[in-house]
Design a protein around this motif. Structure first.
Motif, mmCIF file in Angstrom:
data_model
loop_
_atom_site.group_PDB
_atom_site.id
_atom_site.type_symbol
_atom_site.label_atom_id
_atom_site.label_comp_id
_atom_site.label_asym_id
_atom_site.label_seq_id
_atom_site.Cartn_x
_atom_site.Cartn_y
_atom_site.Cartn_z
ATOM 1 N N LYS A 169 0.820 -1.209 0.000
ATOM 2 C CA LYS A 169 0.000 0.000 0.000
ATOM 3 C C LYS A 169 0.854 1.259 0.000
ATOM 4 C CE LYS A 169 -3.828 -2.398 2.257
ATOM 5 N NZ LYS A 169 -4.606 -2.593 3.514
ATOM 6 N N ASN A 170 1.968 1.232 0.739
ATOM 7 C CA ASN A 170 2.858 2.391 0.785
ATOM 8 C C ASN A 170 3.528 2.670 -0.554
ATOM 9 O OD1 ASN A 170 2.310 2.887 3.471
ATOM 10 N ND2 ASN A 170 4.128 1.829 4.246
ATOM 11 N N LYS A 171 3.711 1.619 -1.374
ATOM 12 C CA LYS A 171 4.351 1.775 -2.676
ATOM 13 C C LYS A 171 3.350 1.979 -3.805
ATOM 14 C CE LYS A 171 8.461 1.299 -0.988
ATOM 15 N NZ LYS A 171 9.371 2.463 -0.902
ATOM 16 N N GLY A 172 2.068 2.135 -3.456
ATOM 17 C CA GLY A 172 1.067 2.439 -4.473
ATOM 18 C C GLY A 172 0.202 1.288 -4.918
ATOM 19 N N GLY A 173 0.364 0.116 -4.303
ATOM 20 C CA GLY A 173 -0.448 -1.034 -4.669
ATOM 21 C C GLY A 173 -1.836 -0.972 -4.048
ATOM 22 N N ARG A 174 -2.804 -1.518 -4.742
ATOM 23 C CA ARG A 174 -4.173 -1.601 -4.234
ATOM 24 C C ARG A 174 -4.583 -3.068 -4.175
ATOM 25 N NH1 ARG A 174 -3.556 2.730 -7.280
ATOM 26 N NH2 ARG A 174 -3.787 1.543 -9.210
ATOM 27 N N VAL A 175 -5.078 -3.474 -3.031
ATOM 28 C CA VAL A 175 -5.498 -4.866 -2.851
ATOM 29 C C VAL A 175 -6.904 -5.031 -3.415
ATOM 30 C CG1 VAL A 175 -6.017 -6.672 -1.180
ATOM 31 C CG2 VAL A 175 -4.031 -5.199 -0.829
ATOM 32 N N LEU A 176 -7.035 -5.895 -4.412
ATOM 33 C CA LEU A 176 -8.330 -6.167 -5.032
ATOM 34 C C LEU A 176 -9.045 -7.341 -4.389
ATOM 35 C CD1 LEU A 176 -7.399 -5.846 -8.836
ATOM 36 C CD2 LEU A 176 -8.233 -4.061 -7.288
ATOM 37 N N LEU A 177 -8.276 -8.341 -3.956
ATOM 38 C CA LEU A 177 -8.875 -9.590 -3.472
ATOM 39 C C LEU A 177 -7.886 -10.299 -2.566
ATOM 40 C CD1 LEU A 177 -11.168 -11.800 -3.779
ATOM 41 C CD2 LEU A 177 -9.811 -12.711 -5.672
ATOM 42 N N GLU A 178 -8.387 -10.846 -1.459
ATOM 43 C CA GLU A 178 -7.597 -11.706 -0.581
ATOM 44 C C GLU A 178 -8.362 -13.009 -0.383
ATOM 45 O OE1 GLU A 178 -5.292 -9.647 2.779
ATOM 46 O OE2 GLU A 178 -7.021 -8.319 2.482
ATOM 47 N N LEU A 179 -7.645 -14.121 -0.483
ATOM 48 C CA LEU A 179 -8.262 -15.433 -0.357
ATOM 49 C C LEU A 179 -7.499 -16.291 0.635
ATOM 50 C CD1 LEU A 179 -8.883 -16.152 -4.160
ATOM 51 C CD2 LEU A 179 -10.638 -15.586 -2.459
ATOM 52 N N ASN A 180 -8.250 -16.964 1.507
ATOM 53 C CA ASN A 180 -7.693 -17.900 2.480
ATOM 54 C C ASN A 180 -8.512 -19.195 2.418
ATOM 55 O OD1 ASN A 180 -5.801 -15.990 4.149
ATOM 56 N ND2 ASN A 180 -7.745 -14.899 4.018
ATOM 57 N N GLU A 181 -8.043 -20.211 3.083
ATOM 58 C CA GLU A 181 -8.775 -21.481 3.219
ATOM 59 C C GLU A 181 -9.063 -22.114 1.866
ATOM 60 O OE1 GLU A 181 -12.229 -20.747 5.605
ATOM 61 O OE2 GLU A 181 -11.079 -20.022 7.307
ATOM 62 N N ALA A 182 -8.009 -22.326 1.094
ATOM 63 C CA ALA A 182 -8.157 -22.958 -0.214
ATOM 64 C C ALA A 182 -8.584 -24.407 -0.085
ATOM 65 C CB ALA A 182 -6.842 -22.881 -0.985
ATOM 66 N N MET A 183 -9.434 -24.832 -0.999
ATOM 67 C CA MET A 183 -9.779 -26.236 -1.182
ATOM 68 C C MET A 183 -9.278 -26.651 -2.559
ATOM 69 S SD MET A 183 -13.647 -26.189 0.457
ATOM 70 C CE MET A 183 -13.977 -24.457 0.056
ATOM 71 N N SER A 184 -9.066 -27.941 -2.755
ATOM 72 C CA SER A 184 -8.565 -28.405 -4.043
ATOM 73 C C SER A 184 -9.056 -29.826 -4.273
ATOM 74 C CB SER A 184 -7.034 -28.306 -4.084
ATOM 75 O OG SER A 184 -6.557 -28.455 -5.401
ATOM 76 N N SER A 185 -8.493 -30.502 -5.262
ATOM 77 C CA SER A 185 -8.922 -31.877 -5.541
ATOM 78 C C SER A 185 -7.719 -32.738 -5.883
ATOM 79 C CB SER A 185 -9.938 -31.908 -6.694
ATOM 80 O OG SER A 185 -9.357 -31.435 -7.891
ATOM 81 N N VAL A 186 -7.836 -34.014 -5.635
ATOM 82 C CA VAL A 186 -6.746 -34.965 -5.868
ATOM 83 C C VAL A 186 -6.352 -34.945 -7.348
ATOM 84 C CG1 VAL A 186 -6.074 -37.392 -5.812
ATOM 85 C CG2 VAL A 186 -7.469 -36.430 -3.957
#
Length: 230
Positions: A169-186
């Motif tokens: 944020k200090n360098k000018g970036g803007r956070v569009l999306l944050e994701l946690n708790e990923a699920m996936s498949s074998v």
């Protein structure tokens, strides 16, 4: 590493998605919907083989509750060894519909995995149940960066993440999306502990931040992938 636009164009045509690079697109998810992240690299035979996949596996996905979203190319891998060619958002109406597809696809399409292996040299999947409504824009005039972290020590990584976001944020970036708790498949496992989508006005600003972030070291981090997407 630059990526060819051919594969994303083919995928957009068959998956019914929209190439996000053509114009600014708003991505919207409601609470309870499921967001897919698909990372893959197509083989030369993909264009020839995809019509059958579209008529079988993709048709079942649509009937189960899949909603195509913008197709993006991975223009460059900036951190990590994983170098897929395409980055795709997907949407499912809810977690039950997502799991139904995973649980029933080989009954509906017995050669599902064989079809995928014939078309893609790599294919990774992470999906997330939305805990709240989200909306963000993909602006082709900006530099869009996806960063995925696997944590080594949760408490140490939490400190790292806070500092990382502060620097961005200090360098000018803007956070569009944050994701946690990923699920996936074998067979397609991709489960980073944290994924963040950031937007930058230009490449120079991002490079200044990347240089600063690398100085933070690797304490608390097990692995990282970072891509510029278009």
């Amino acid at each position: 590493m630059r990526r060819t636009k051919l594969i994303p164009v083919v995928v957009a045509f068959f998956l019914g998605g929209i190439l996000a690079s053509a114009q600014s697109k708003t991505i919207t998810f409601k609470k309870g919907e499921v967001l897919d992240i698909l990372l893959f690299t197509g083989k030369p035979e993909m264009g020839k083989l995809f019509p059958r996949y579209k008529e079988t596996a993709f048709d079942f996905a649509l009937k189960t509750g899949y909603k195509p979203q913008p197709i993006l190319a991975i223009a460059e891998t900036t951190q990590g060894g994983l170098q897929p060619g395409s980055f795709v958002f997907g949407k499912w109406i809810n977690l039950s519909s997502r799991k139904k597809f995973l649980n029933e696809i080989t009954t509906q399409v017995p050669d599902f995995h064989e079809q995928r292996r014939a078309m893609w040299s790599s294919f990774y999947l992470a999906y997330y149940e939305m805990r709240k409504d989200i909306s963000f824009d993909l602006n082709p005039e900006k530099v869009i960066v996806v960063t995925a972290y696997w944590e080594d020590e949760s408490n140490t990584f939490l400190t790292f993440k806070k500092e990382w976001l502060k620097k961005a944020k200090n360098k000018g970036g803007r956070v569009l999306l944050e994701l946690n708790e990923a699920m996936s498949s074998v067979g397609y496992m991709y489960k980073p502990n944290y994924v963040v989508l950031t937007e930058w006005d230009n490449r120079a600003d991002f490079e200044v931040f990347k240089k600063e972030s690398l100085k933070m070291g690797e304490k608390g981090i097990q692995n990282v992938n970072q891509f510029i997407i278009k």
